[in-house]
Motif scaffolding. Structure first.
Motif: not given
Length: 85
Positions: A26-47
């Motif tokens: 698990p990791s906690r995030w507070l973004l100070d930028t915009n981010e465009f993401v494309h997943i190539v491999a693996g999986s995660m749950t974003i909440t």
């Protein structure tokens, strides 16, 4: 969790694009930028702190706006292509 990555392009300020990889956990995030993401491999749950969880995996693409806060629970090593701006 272990992370690694390669910056493919570095622009002005925080602008960049690259490849990023992270092992499970698990990791906690507070973004100070915009981010465009494309997943190539693996999986995660974003909440997001104020929303419902979403499971993402290979082939999924999503946008995370500046100011977003929440958790990424990585189930198996994730590799993503990203653009930060």
């Amino acid at each position: 969790m272990n992370t690694s990555g390669t910056i493919l392009w570095q622009g002005e300020g925080d602008a960049q694009t690259g490849v990023w990889e992270c092992t499970a956990g698990p990791s906690r995030w507070l973004l100070d930028t915009n981010e465009f993401v494309h997943i190539v491999a693996g999986s995660m749950t974003i909440t997001p702190d104020d929303g419902s969880p979403a499971l993402v995996g290979p082939g999924d693409t999503f946008f995370v706006p500046k100011g977003w806060s929440g958790t990424w629970d990585i189930h198996e090593t994730v590799r993503k292509l990203y653009v930060i701006f």
